[in-house]
Design a protein around this motif. Structure first.
Motif, short mmCIF file in Angstrom:
data_model
loop_
_atom_site.label_atom_id
_atom_site.label_comp_id
_atom_site.label_asym_id
_atom_site.label_seq_id
_atom_site.Cartn_x
_atom_site.Cartn_y
_atom_site.Cartn_z
N SER A 737 29.29 -14.60 33.58
CA SER A 737 29.13 -14.75 32.13
C SER A 737 28.51 -16.10 31.79
O SER A 737 27.63 -16.19 30.93
N GLY A 738 28.95 -17.17 32.50
CA GLY A 738 28.37 -18.48 32.26
C GLY A 738 26.89 -18.51 32.59
O GLY A 738 26.09 -19.12 31.86
N ALA A 739 26.51 -17.85 33.68
CA ALA A 739 25.10 -17.81 34.05
C ALA A 739 24.28 -17.09 32.98
O ALA A 739 23.17 -17.52 32.62
N MET A 740 24.81 -16.00 32.46
CA MET A 740 24.11 -15.29 31.40
C MET A 740 24.04 -16.11 30.11
O MET A 740 23.06 -16.04 29.37
N SER A 741 25.06 -16.89 29.82
CA SER A 741 25.01 -17.79 28.66
C SER A 741 23.89 -18.81 28.85
O SER A 741 23.16 -19.14 27.90
N GLY A 742 23.74 -19.34 30.08
CA GLY A 742 22.65 -20.26 30.35
C GLY A 742 21.29 -19.60 30.17
O GLY A 742 20.35 -20.21 29.64
N LEU A 743 21.17 -18.33 30.61
CA LEU A 743 19.92 -17.60 30.42
C LEU A 743 19.64 -17.38 28.94
O LEU A 743 18.49 -17.46 28.49
N THR A 744 20.69 -17.12 28.16
CA THR A 744 20.54 -16.97 26.70
C THR A 744 19.96 -18.24 26.10
O THR A 744 19.07 -18.20 25.25
N ALA A 745 20.44 -19.39 26.57
CA ALA A 745 19.92 -20.67 26.09
C ALA A 745 18.45 -20.82 26.45
O ALA A 745 17.63 -21.26 25.62
N LEU A 746 18.10 -20.47 27.67
CA LEU A 746 16.70 -20.58 28.10
C LEU A 746 15.79 -19.69 27.27
O LEU A 746 14.69 -20.10 26.87
N LEU A 747 16.22 -18.47 27.00
CA LEU A 747 15.40 -17.54 26.21
C LEU A 747 15.30 -17.99 24.75
O LEU A 747 14.27 -17.76 24.11
N ALA A 748 16.33 -18.64 24.22
CA ALA A 748 16.25 -19.18 22.86
C ALA A 748 15.17 -20.25 22.78
O ALA A 748 14.37 -20.29 21.84
N ALA A 749 15.14 -21.13 23.79
CA ALA A 749 14.09 -22.14 23.83
C ALA A 749 12.71 -21.50 23.97
O ALA A 749 11.73 -21.94 23.34
N GLY A 750 12.61 -20.45 24.78
CA GLY A 750 11.34 -19.77 24.95
C GLY A 750 10.85 -19.10 23.68
O GLY A 750 9.64 -19.09 23.40
N THR A 751 11.77 -18.56 22.89
CA THR A 751 11.39 -17.94 21.62
C THR A 751 10.72 -18.94 20.70
O THR A 751 9.67 -18.69 20.11
N THR A 752 11.34 -20.12 20.57
CA THR A 752 10.78 -21.16 19.72
C THR A 752 9.43 -21.65 20.25
O THR A 752 8.48 -21.88 19.48
N ALA A 753 9.33 -21.80 21.55
CA ALA A 753 8.08 -22.28 22.14
C ALA A 753 6.94 -21.31 21.84
O ALA A 753 5.82 -21.73 21.51
N ALA A 754 7.21 -20.00 21.94
CA ALA A 754 6.17 -19.02 21.68
C ALA A 754 5.75 -19.02 20.21
O ALA A 754 4.56 -18.93 19.89
N LEU A 755 6.72 -19.14 19.30
CA LEU A 755 6.37 -19.19 17.88
C LEU A 755 5.57 -20.46 17.57
O LEU A 755 4.62 -20.44 16.79
N GLY A 756 5.98 -21.58 18.17
CA GLY A 756 5.23 -22.82 17.97
C GLY A 756 3.81 -22.71 18.48
O GLY A 756 2.87 -23.24 17.85
N TRP A 757 3.62 -22.05 19.62
CA TRP A 757 2.28 -21.83 20.17
C TRP A 757 1.42 -21.05 19.17
O TRP A 757 0.23 -21.34 18.97
N ALA A 758 2.03 -20.05 18.50
CA ALA A 758 1.26 -19.21 17.58
C ALA A 758 0.76 -19.99 16.37
O ALA A 758 -0.30 -19.68 15.82
N ILE A 759 1.51 -21.01 15.91
CA ILE A 759 1.13 -21.68 14.65
C ILE A 759 0.46 -23.03 14.89
O ILE A 759 0.16 -23.75 13.92
N LEU A 760 0.18 -23.40 16.14
CA LEU A 760 -0.43 -24.71 16.40
C LEU A 760 -1.73 -24.94 15.62
O LEU A 760 -1.97 -26.05 15.14
N PRO A 761 -2.61 -23.92 15.45
CA PRO A 761 -3.84 -24.20 14.70
C PRO A 761 -3.64 -24.39 13.20
O PRO A 761 -4.56 -24.80 12.49
N VAL A 762 -2.45 -24.07 12.70
CA VAL A 762 -2.21 -24.17 11.26
C VAL A 762 -1.74 -25.58 10.93
O VAL A 762 -0.79 -26.09 11.52
N SER A 763 -2.41 -26.23 10.00
CA SER A 763 -1.99 -27.56 9.58
C SER A 763 -0.99 -27.47 8.44
O SER A 763 -1.27 -26.80 7.43
N PRO A 764 0.16 -28.11 8.55
CA PRO A 764 1.13 -28.07 7.45
C PRO A 764 0.73 -28.96 6.27
O PRO A 764 1.39 -28.90 5.23
N PHE A 765 -0.30 -29.77 6.41
CA PHE A 765 -0.69 -30.70 5.36
C PHE A 765 -1.87 -30.20 4.52
O PHE A 765 -2.13 -30.74 3.45
#
Length: 841
Positions: A737-765
């Motif tokens: 269960s602990g190992a799967m919790s660690g994998l959950t953490a890794l996939l959460a970070a991967g989700t954010t990284a992929a979304l960030g990759w998608a919006i890199l060309p967009v300027s917030p300013f």
């Protein structure tokens, strides 16, 4: 000196002879001296909310007197225009944000466990954390006076007047940061109250047997959880615009000042009912006591309260009829504004019908109840008038609206609140307040209020706009303003006399005894003031009016009443956690002893928020990291989950169960409700700008295939991994269960990284829409960071042996959080896809 239990010959509430452990007096004793502030029990925290809220009420009242003194005669120079704007802004801000909701929440925190048959709130530290956030937020806001930077943009802080261009000083920053911090406190308290009402009731107290006050507070808490996030998001976006230059409300870059109004009033109009509901719940609780009959139409009142909670979110643009909304929108919001009068009327008719059942006792609380009915009904009638678009356009921003607002809020909240002070004061102090002085308080307040605000209807109809510092002579406003100001002084005299009466009664008031009013609810079961643990044995409940319908609760001394957890010796604080629907006990919930962790967690956040005012971003980051560290230490405590314990009534119950009905799971669901509302507010902002400002809707988004596919895949995999971790924890496969919790953490970070990759060309300013997209992805990133910490936290506990077989709470609740985060990530990816496909990507 502890009272002796005549049956067990041990101190009151203590362990039976031969059993190890401390007495209840020792286990539940409040710390003294400086350590008193480490107390987390609901009685201590509720009193802090009430006292602090009343202090803000007095400060706001003084500011109101300054406003009325300035307007007593034409052309007055008592206050200059700048000071006047600061005074009325802080008056409204303190009343709406730092008095009304916090003090009502304080009464709920104090009363709900006693009414429901619990020894404490189910998450006492969360309530203490909420209080410290509230106090620090209020201090940040009030400190603006010390720096000659009090906000002057009104309690609604409309854009663009609150932008850097028109308000270059720090006043709006103090407002935005202080109020946002205080709103976090309200949301934390709301989540705690939801969990407490659903999961910490006496045996047999099903939802249909709950005291009516609990229903009012439950809907009140749900409305806060859904209604406050739009303001929190709107404030964060406005502060980001002021500090970083992001163009959320900048019309030149595709923003829209009306977006702030939409977000503000998505909170602001439901807030009127958020304030009304607990006060009406107080009336519904006190009224049957003085009539001697149960509340008429209990089921209809519950249905009306629930309906009001839903309808109130559909009429926020009631305040925006003059902003140029489409005719169809005006029609729909006008209809919704009229419709909300139906559930309100059901409650008022229920109160009147209860009065008609028997002749009421005209006590001081009863005077305030009758005053409430008179004043609130008049305010409701003018509210129906303002729901009409043609009349609203004529009366908009006039003193007619000021009069209506105060009739609804003071009549609907302040008068019931003062009645509640007189009614429940014996619980706090064990003494009765004066009936003679109380009547003087009521008549001074009632007369002063109506003299002040009834005349404002006429002032408004004669054309006087609100928020003006002075006016010329001879246009028909002179005498009306003079009388209104005199009325405000009379009202203030009534409040001052109440303060004198309350201070006086603590020393010389007659002792209250047991159930001095002859009430029907459980908070009056014990001699007053109530013991710190509320109940020695938690009694079974068979009625909505247990003290009227269950003679076994009143025919014997309180310490001899049988119930759950009687005589179960333990050196830990504990209460019963129940099934949310039926009220039957399902587990024993362990409660924390006094601790400083809520204080230091809130202090770290206060440093993080306060440092933003001086642009000390490294200090702000350090304060945030310190707060996160304290939260991790808070959550690391050892657990007795999985242990089976007798409940004192022949049953054996587990400790801290991992289950969908458990209080820990309910609080995670409540947290997700708040997070969904925050995320939906950002989505609303993006869709609003996308449709209203189409010239700025074109975005350059990275080719959609890979980034969004990766984001969606990682989000779904994260939900699956969290679910597997839960199942393995329940089957006591701790390491897996602990190992799967660690994998959950890794996939959460991967989700954010992929979304960030998608919006890199967009300027917030460059455009407001781009800024909202970045804000939405940043929000998901913050939630993902929390999932990463949670997953690594679970893994560390499992690796160090801190998690033992049978302890599945952390993995169980992480799975629920991961599913909620996955849903928000998928919604964000869908939004990006929609923007890209229609924006010419």
């Amino acid at each position: 000196m502890a009272v002796t239990d005549p049956e067990t010959r041990t101190p009151y509430g203590g362990a039976r002879k031969g059993e190890p452990g401390k007495t209840f007096d020792e286990i539940w004793q409040q710390p003294r001296g400086l350590r008193y502030w480490s107390a987390v029990s609901h009685q201590a925290v509720g009193k802090r909310f009430i006292v602090t809220g009343f202090c803000f009420f007095l400060i706001a009242g003084v500011l109101a007197l300054l406003v009325r003194t300035q307007l007593i005669v034409p052309g007055n120079t008592f206050l200059d225009s700048e000071t006047y704007n600061q005074v009325f802004t802080m008056h409204g801000t303190l009343m709406m944000f730092l008095f009304a909701i916090p003090i009502l929440g304080g009464f709920a925190v104090y009363l709900i466990p006693m009414m429901l048959g619990a020894r404490d709130l189910i998450f006492p530290r969360l309530g203490a954390f909420g209080y410290w956030c509230y106090l620090f937020g209020g201090i940040i806001l009030m400190s603006s006076f010390l720096f000659d930077a009090a906000p002057d943009g009104g309690w609604f802080m409309y854009t663009p007047l609150s932008s850097n261009e028109y308000s270059p000083g720090a006043g709006p920053d103090f407002w935005l940061i202080g109020i946002t911090f205080a709103e976090i406190a309200s949301v934390a308290t709301a989540v705690e109250l939801i969990a407490a009402i659903l999961c910490a009731r006496a045996p047999g107290m099903s939802l249909t047997k709950m005291p009516i006050f609990a229903w009012y507070i439950l809907i009140f808490a749900f409305m806060i959880a859904v209604g406050f996030p739009p303001l929190i998001i709107g404030s964060i976006l406005l502060e980001a615009q002021r500090l970083l230059g992001l163009p959320f409300y900048d019309a030149a870059l595709g923003g829209d000042p009306l977006l702030w109004q939409h977000l503000f009033w998505l909170f602001g109009h439901p807030e009127v009912y958020i304030i009304f509901l607990p006060a009406a719940g107080m009336v519904a609780t006190m009224l049957p006591t003085f009539v001697g009959k149960p509340l008429f139409g209990y089921g209809f009142v519950v249905a009306a309260v629930i309906s009001m909670g839903f309808i109130s979110f559909g009429l926020w643009a009631h305040h925006m009829f003059a902003t140029g909304l489409p005719i169809l929108s005006l029609t729909l919001f006008s209809a919704a504004s009229t419709m909300v009068a139906v559930p309100t009327g059901v409650q008022i008719f229920s109160f009147i019908a209860t009065l008609a059942e028997a002749r009421p006792r005209l006590t001081v609380p009863m005077h305030f109840i009758l005053g409430f009915l008179f004043i609130f009904v008049l305010g409701g009638l003018t509210g129906v008038m303002l729901a009409s678009v043609p009349f609203n356009l004529q009366a908009h921003d006039s003193y007619f609206v000021v009069a209506h607002l105060h009739y609804v809020l003071i009549g609907g909240m302040v008068f019931p609140l003062f009645g509640a002070f007189y009614y429940w004061a014996p619980l706090f102090t064990g003494r009765m307040m004066s009936e003679v002085l109380g009547r003087w308080v009521f008549w001074l307040m009632f007369t002063g209020f109506n003299l002040t605000f009834l005349l404002m209807h006429l002032t408004g109809m004669r054309g006087m706009p609100r928020r003006i510092a002075t006016y010329p002579e001879g246009i028909g406003w002179d005498r009306l303003n003079l009388l209104s100001t005199l009325g405000s002084y009379i009202l203030a005299a009534g409040v001052l006399l109440f303060v004198v009466d309350f201070i006086r009664h603590r020393r010389v008031g007659p002792h209250a005894g047991r159930n001095p009013w002859g009430a029907a609810t459980l908070e009056w079961l014990y001699p007053l003031p109530n013991p710190n643990f509320n109940f020695h044995a938690i009694p079974a409940v068979r009625s909505r009016e247990p003290l009227w319908d269950q003679p076994e609760l009143t025919d014997r001394r309180a310490e001899r009443i049988d119930g759950v957890l009687r005589g179960t010796a333990d050196s830990r604080r504990e209460t019963i956690s129940c099934d949310p629907i039926t009220g039957e006990p399902i587990q024993i919930a362990r409660l924390p002893h006094p601790t400083w962790t809520p204080f230091f967690a809130a202090l770290g956040l206060a440093v993080a928020f306060g440092a933003l005012l001086a642009s000390f971003y490294w200090i702000s980051l350090a304060g945030l990291c310190f707060s996160v560290l304290v939260f991790l230490l808070w959550a690391w405590e050892p657990s007795d989950a999985g242990v089976l314990r007798p409940d004192g009534m022949g049953r054996t119950l587990p400790v801290d169960l991992a289950d969908r009905r458990s209080h820990t799971h309910v609080v995670v669901v409540g947290l997700l409700l708040v997070l969904f509302a925050l995320h939906a507010s950002l989505i609303f902002g993006g869709l609003y700008l996308w449709n209203v400002v189409p010239d700025f809707a074109e975005l350059t988004v990275r080719p959609l295939g890979l980034p969004l596919i990766l984001a969606a895949g990682a989000a779904l995999a994260m939900a699956v991994a969290g679910t597997v971790a839960r199942r393995w924890a329940l089957s006591e496969r701790i390491g897996a269960s602990g190992a799967m919790s660690g994998l959950t953490a890794l996939l959460a970070a991967g989700t954010t990284a992929a979304l960030g990759w998608a919006i890199l060309p967009v300027s917030p300013f460059d455009t407001a829409l781009g800024a909202v997209i970045w804000a939405t992805v940043t929000f998901v990133a913050v939630l993902s960071a929390a999932a990463v910490l949670w997953g690594l936290f679970n893994l560390a506990r499992d690796l160090t042996g801190a998690t033992r077989p049978g302890q599945a709470r952390h993995a169980f609740n992480l799975a629920t959080y991961a599913k909620g985060l996955a849903a928000m990530a998928l919604a964000t990816a869908g939004l990006l896809l929609a923007f890209a496909l229609t924006g010419g990507a």
